[in-house]
Design a protein around this motif. Structure first.
Motif, mmCIF file in Angstrom:
data_model
loop_
_atom_site.group_PDB
_atom_site.id
_atom_site.type_symbol
_atom_site.label_atom_id
_atom_site.label_comp_id
_atom_site.label_asym_id
_atom_site.label_seq_id
_atom_site.Cartn_x
_atom_site.Cartn_y
_atom_site.Cartn_z
ATOM 1 N N GLN A 85 -4.711 0.190 -4.424
ATOM 2 C CA GLN A 85 -4.425 1.659 -4.427
ATOM 3 C C GLN A 85 -3.336 2.221 -5.406
ATOM 4 O O GLN A 85 -2.054 2.939 -5.052
ATOM 5 N N LYS A 118 -3.076 6.238 -5.138
ATOM 6 C CA LYS A 118 -2.123 6.535 -3.981
ATOM 7 C C LYS A 118 -0.654 6.291 -3.999
ATOM 8 O O LYS A 118 0.017 7.201 -3.599
ATOM 9 N N CYS A 119 -0.370 5.158 -4.496
ATOM 10 C CA CYS A 119 0.963 4.834 -4.553
ATOM 11 C C CYS A 119 1.582 5.621 -5.672
ATOM 12 O O CYS A 119 2.895 5.995 -5.637
ATOM 13 N N VAL A 175 2.276 9.210 -4.108
ATOM 14 C CA VAL A 175 3.496 8.951 -3.231
ATOM 15 C C VAL A 175 4.940 9.090 -4.111
ATOM 16 O O VAL A 175 5.940 9.672 -3.785
ATOM 17 N N ASP A 194 0.778 -1.229 -0.049
ATOM 18 C CA ASP A 194 -0.059 0.145 -0.063
ATOM 19 C C ASP A 194 0.768 1.216 -0.077
ATOM 20 O O ASP A 194 1.950 1.284 0.114
ATOM 21 N N ALA A 195 0.381 2.456 -0.295
ATOM 22 C CA ALA A 195 0.709 3.434 -0.282
ATOM 23 C C ALA A 195 1.584 4.170 1.003
ATOM 24 O O ALA A 195 2.768 4.480 0.808
ATOM 25 N N GLU A 214 5.604 4.847 1.004
ATOM 26 C CA GLU A 214 6.219 5.957 1.467
ATOM 27 C C GLU A 214 7.284 5.907 2.506
ATOM 28 O O GLU A 214 8.333 6.710 2.695
#
Length: 379
Positions: free
Chosen positions: A179, A182-183, A186, A147-148, A152
């Motif tokens: 995601q 979102k990824c 990032v 996930d993001a 990060e």
């Protein structure tokens, strides 16, 4: 301009049941077509085709073309490393298999919480830093289906990472599990160039439901493949889109698309939202046929094959006896093949699935769909 990368994860095979049986006549033609068209990025990994993908890169690419004209990407299987000495062993094996001399792009393969647990006491980044200093790798990156938040944390801790490889496609863009959006955000936040994997979701976005395909074609006469690649071309920071081509027609078709790749307009993006809704209504199992799960199955079930039968059957949605059901029955009659009811619920596959699927539970769905008296199965 976004480039087309040659993914060597799904190469043509002489025997569809033997991943190591690479069809070199077909592959050589594909490689030559790709290179003559001005493209030169080849992406392999230690485990693809049970190690034969790296050998195929040597035989079809390195041995037959000028190395200085080729960009080679390979991956360190961090998920299978549990002692420091394996790092050198695996890297040296990769150099020998590929005969590349060095890797232009080198990735820590499929980084995530599971791989962190496997190698928590191993200093992989110091190892790759030394490889870079010695000129054995030029750019360091990592691929991830995490996930993001996880991504990060890695980028914060390791600013030396040069690029990142992410699963991005329009179907996963707003998916809460994958995601992609979102990824992507990032990666852009940390100004990391992005290489895209699974742009067609393992081929799933090639054969979309007829209703969705009609929406696309009626608007501009373009195929679902073109829509998928055009979606990605409108995103910043993407430098390469990998495609797992397995015949020369796919190579030619992709080259034609990438030679005139234009981003989607606003109206097309709205249509794509409708397409996503239609696909999600029809999709049963969100499997990309990456086959990572199969390598850890103690029974030897070809999970991806069973899920593919199930997905096609659900899209067909015919009651009772179906074509896919008949295929499943014929498949089950071969003694070497294992079916859904052979699953022992060990759960090893769950941690290896990039799509975060509860595979044992889904195996019950496959069993309930096909292993019935309709097809001669006795419960």
């Amino acid at each position: 301009m976004v480039n087309l990368g040659f993914g060597m994860m799904r190469l043509p095979q002489k025997n569809k049941d033997d991943e190591k049986s690479i069809n070199y006549n077909q592959l050589n033609t594909m490689v030559d077509t790709y290179i003559k068209s001005g493209f030169n990025y080849f992406d392999t990994a230690y485990g693809y085709h049970k190690g034969e993908s790296e050998v195929a890169l040597k035989k079809s690419v390195i041995d037959r073309h000028n190395r200085s004209d080729i960009i080679v990407a390979d991956k360190l299987p961090v998920y299978m490393i549990n002692k420091q000495s394996q790092l050198n062993e695996i890297f040296n094996t990769q150099l020998k298999r590929t005969n590349a001399g060095y890797f232009d792009y080198y990735l820590l393969h499929d980084m995530g919480i599971l791989s962190d647990k496997e190698n928590k006491d191993i200093d992989i980044f110091s190892f790759t830093k030394d490889l870079k200093k010695r000129g054995l790798i030029r750019k360091l990156g990592f691929s991830s289906h995490a996930d993001a938040e996880y991504i990060e944390n890695v980028l914060k801790k390791h600013p030396e990472v040069d690029f990142i490889q992410l699963q991005i496609n329009y179907l996963d863009w707003e998916n809460d599990t994958i995601q992609s959006h979102k990824c992507y955000d990032v990666a852009c936040k940390y100004n990391k160039p992005i290489i895209v994997m699974e742009p067609l979701k393992g081929g799933f976005l090639v054969n979309v439901p007829k209703k969705a395909e009609k929406l696309m074609y009626d608007y501009n006469g373009q195929t679902p493949i073109m829509w998928a690649f055009r979606f990605l071309s409108g995103l910043d920071n993407i430098i390469m889109i990998l495609s797992g081509m397995n015949n020369n027609k796919q190579v030619i078709d992709n080259i034609q698309i990438f030679n005139d790749l234009q981003p989607l307009n606003d109206e097309e993006l709205n249509i794509l939202d409708e397409v996503v809704d239609i696909i999600n209504e029809n999709i049963a199992i969100n499997c990309t046929s990456c086959r990572y799960c199969i390598s850890v199955c103690p029974v030897g079930i070809d999970i991806a094959k069973l899920f593919d039968m199930y997905n096609h059957d659900m899209i067909e949605d015919a009651p009772g006896y179906t074509v896919c059901g008949n295929i499943y029955v014929n498949y089950s009659k071969d003694e070497k093949n294992h079916i859904a009811s052979d699953c022992i619920k060990c759960n090893r596959c769950i941690d290896r699935c990039p799509q975060h699927l509860n595979i044992p539970k889904l195996m019950d769905d496959v069993k309930n769909r096909f292993e019935t008296e309709v097809y001669g199965f006795k419960k």
